[in-house]
Scaffold this motif. Structure first.
Motif, PDB file in Angstrom:
ATOM      1  N   CYS A 311       0.871  -1.181   0.000  1.00 42.74           N
ATOM      2  CA  CYS A 311       0.000   0.000   0.000  1.00 42.74           C
ATOM      3  C   CYS A 311       0.911   1.234   0.000  1.00 42.74           C
ATOM      4  O   CYS A 311       1.853   1.311   0.792  1.00 42.74           O
ATOM      5  CB  CYS A 311      -0.893  -0.034   1.242  1.00 42.74           C
ATOM      6  SG  CYS A 311      -1.729   1.541   1.541  1.00 42.74           S
ATOM      7  N   CYS A 314       0.260   3.262   3.806  1.00 44.98           N
ATOM      8  CA  CYS A 314       0.768   2.673   5.052  1.00 44.98           C
ATOM      9  C   CYS A 314       1.999   1.794   4.835  1.00 44.98           C
ATOM     10  O   CYS A 314       2.648   1.395   5.782  1.00 44.98           O
ATOM     11  CB  CYS A 314      -0.337   1.906   5.761  1.00 44.98           C
ATOM     12  SG  CYS A 314      -0.874   0.439   4.866  1.00 44.98           S
ATOM     13  N   CYS A 328      -4.705   0.658   0.408  1.00 40.37           N
ATOM     14  CA  CYS A 328      -5.454  -0.458   1.012  1.00 40.37           C
ATOM     15  C   CYS A 328      -6.777   0.058   1.575  1.00 40.37           C
ATOM     16  O   CYS A 328      -6.994   1.269   1.687  1.00 40.37           O
ATOM     17  CB  CYS A 328      -4.620  -1.128   2.098  1.00 40.37           C
ATOM     18  SG  CYS A 328      -4.512  -0.182   3.625  1.00 40.37           S
ATOM     19  N   CYS A 331      -6.459   2.497   4.552  1.00 36.48           N
ATOM     20  CA  CYS A 331      -6.026   3.870   4.203  1.00 36.48           C
ATOM     21  C   CYS A 331      -7.105   4.623   3.417  1.00 36.48           C
ATOM     22  O   CYS A 331      -7.104   5.848   3.391  1.00 36.48           O
ATOM     23  CB  CYS A 331      -4.724   3.812   3.416  1.00 36.48           C
ATOM     24  SG  CYS A 331      -3.358   3.185   4.424  1.00 36.48           S
TER      25      CYS A 331
HETATM   26 ZN   LIG Z   1      -2.606   1.210   3.585  1.00 36.60          ZN
END
Ligand SMILES: [Zn+2]
Length: 417
Positions: A311, A314, A328, A331
């Motif tokens: 991702c 993150c 993701c 997020c």
């Molecule tokens: Zn993420």
């Protein structure tokens, strides 16, 4: 009738219209009033003497039955056709199995003579006398007609071997036979003539399967004749992955013999294993052993480790199915959070300087907190491990762009502590 003659020790040949008895034992000759030979006919026209016509009530038939009852209590017989050796049964059983790269053999088998009772009675309730046979087990339960047929119980021959039975036993069996017929039809016109014990071969044993170093076995038991004529199939091997069982067996690479239907190949290792030991990748549908899998921290789904993607926010490894535009699901779903939120309280306890920011948005995966702190112009991205609150990522941005720039080591204490 033929069985009765044979049981009495006569020798005969049987034609379509008559039976030529070529030898009558001496003990019987006076009882039935004949010479050493005798011709018995089925047709009343041909009969020269009522003694020689075969009917249910013919004196000769009665004499033979009475003689048998008096000397042996019960008749003794075997089906004219039944397996006589373990080999007759085993080969038939082996033929049912396919063992990939291995073999099947007997891991023990016994062929035992088990008794079935045939009760012969005359029924005069419908006017004309009718001779009937009723087949029962030793407790008097009737044997199904289909089993009577399959065991060949209608074509009996006298028992040529000796099977030890006590006189008491014979009396008991005769009693069981008479009681069973009484229960069948309670009428003065029904007369039990003879109870015959029929010895049928019963097979019991184990089949052993060998594939290289792997072995397994299955127990089997039933009337031997049923295995030979194929009406009883030998037992299939079952396992939790294929409970219905199969006669086509193979071994896994770990040396376990199971139905071939229960075996599958791991897409990563190529290993042949039990199908239920494999997991299915949520992203690709591939089936592999659990050791090749990871759980996506954002969505929780299980995917092959090799298909995980990072991702961009993150920087956690997540399933491609939970990623959209390189972000993701965690997020993508940041939500406003206040200081009262216990998670926020934890974060402020560890990183007090976060308190300088005016607004926060928070989301979490299975393993991390994703926090975005906002001021009028600037933004700060903080990703920490949920367990120990260890910093995983610190990046800076502004309200005018989605881009994040990694924070320098120096900034870490300035921004957080
Ligand atoms: Zn993420």
């Amino acid at each position: 009738m033929l069985w009765l003659l044979a049981a009495a020790g006569c020798e005969y040949t049987c034609g379509e219209e008559a039976i030529d008895v070529e030898f009558v034992p001496e003990s019987l000759r006076t009882k039935i009033g004949c010479d050493t030979t005798l011709r018995l006919t089925f047709s009343p026209i041909e009969a020269t003497d009522s003694k020689h016509l075969i009917t249910i009530d013919a004196p000769i038939v009665r004499s033979l039955v009475d003689d048998l009852n008096a000397t042996q209590t019960v008749g003794r017989a075997v089906p004219s056709h039944q397996p006589e050796s373990v080999r007759d049964v085993s080969q038939r059983l082996f033929d049912e199995y396919t063992v990939d790269g291995g073999s099947v053999h007997l891991g023990g088998c016994t062929l035992e003579d088990r008794p079935i009772l045939r009760v012969t009675y005359v029924d005069r309730s419908i006017g004309k006398a009718r001779l009937c046979h009723h087949f029962i087990n030793l407790t008097g339960e009737p044997i199904e007609e289909s089993l009577v047929e399959r065991l060949g119980l209608k074509q009996l021959v006298p028992l040529s071997r000796s099977i030890q039975v006590t006189d008491d036993q014979c009396v008991r069996w005769r009693h069981v036979g008479e009681t069973a017929v009484e229960g069948l039809q309670q009428s003065a016109e029904v007369e039990v003539v003879l109870t015959t014990v029929v010895w049928c071969k019963y097979a019991e044993g184990k089949l052993a399967f060998v594939i290289k170093d792997a072995t397994t076995s299955i127990a089997f038991s039933d009337w031997a004749q049923l295995f030979v004529d194929g009406s009883t199939k030998p037992p299939a091997l079952a396992c939790p992955s294929f409970p219905q069982g199969s006669c086509h067996l193979a071994a896994t690479d770990d040396g376990e013999i199971v139905p071939i239907e229960a075996i599958a190949t791991c897409s990563e290792s190529g290993k042949r294993v039990i199908a239920s030991d494999l997991e299915t990748c949520n992203a690709t549908g591939a089936k592999a052993l659990p050791e090749f899998f990871s759980s996506c921290p954002a969505s929780g789904v299980r995917v092959l480790r090799k298909v995980l993607v990072t991702c961009e926010t993150c920087q956690q490894s997540v399933s491609p199915t939970s990623c959209e535009l390189s972000q993701c699901s965690a997020c993508r779903s940041l939500a406003n959070v206040s200081k009262d939120d216990p998670r926020m309280a934890r974060l402020l306890g560890e990183y007090p300087r976060l308190d300088r920011w005016s607004r926060w948005k928070l989301s979490e995966t299975a393993t991390a907190y994703v926090l975005v702190a906002n001021s009028l112009v600037k933004r700060l991205l903080v990703v920490v491990d949920k367990n120990d609150l260890k910093l995983l990522r610190l990046a800076k941005g502004s309200q005018f762009t989605k881009k994040w720039t990694e924070a320098l080591e120096l900034d870490r204490s300035a921004d957080l502590r």
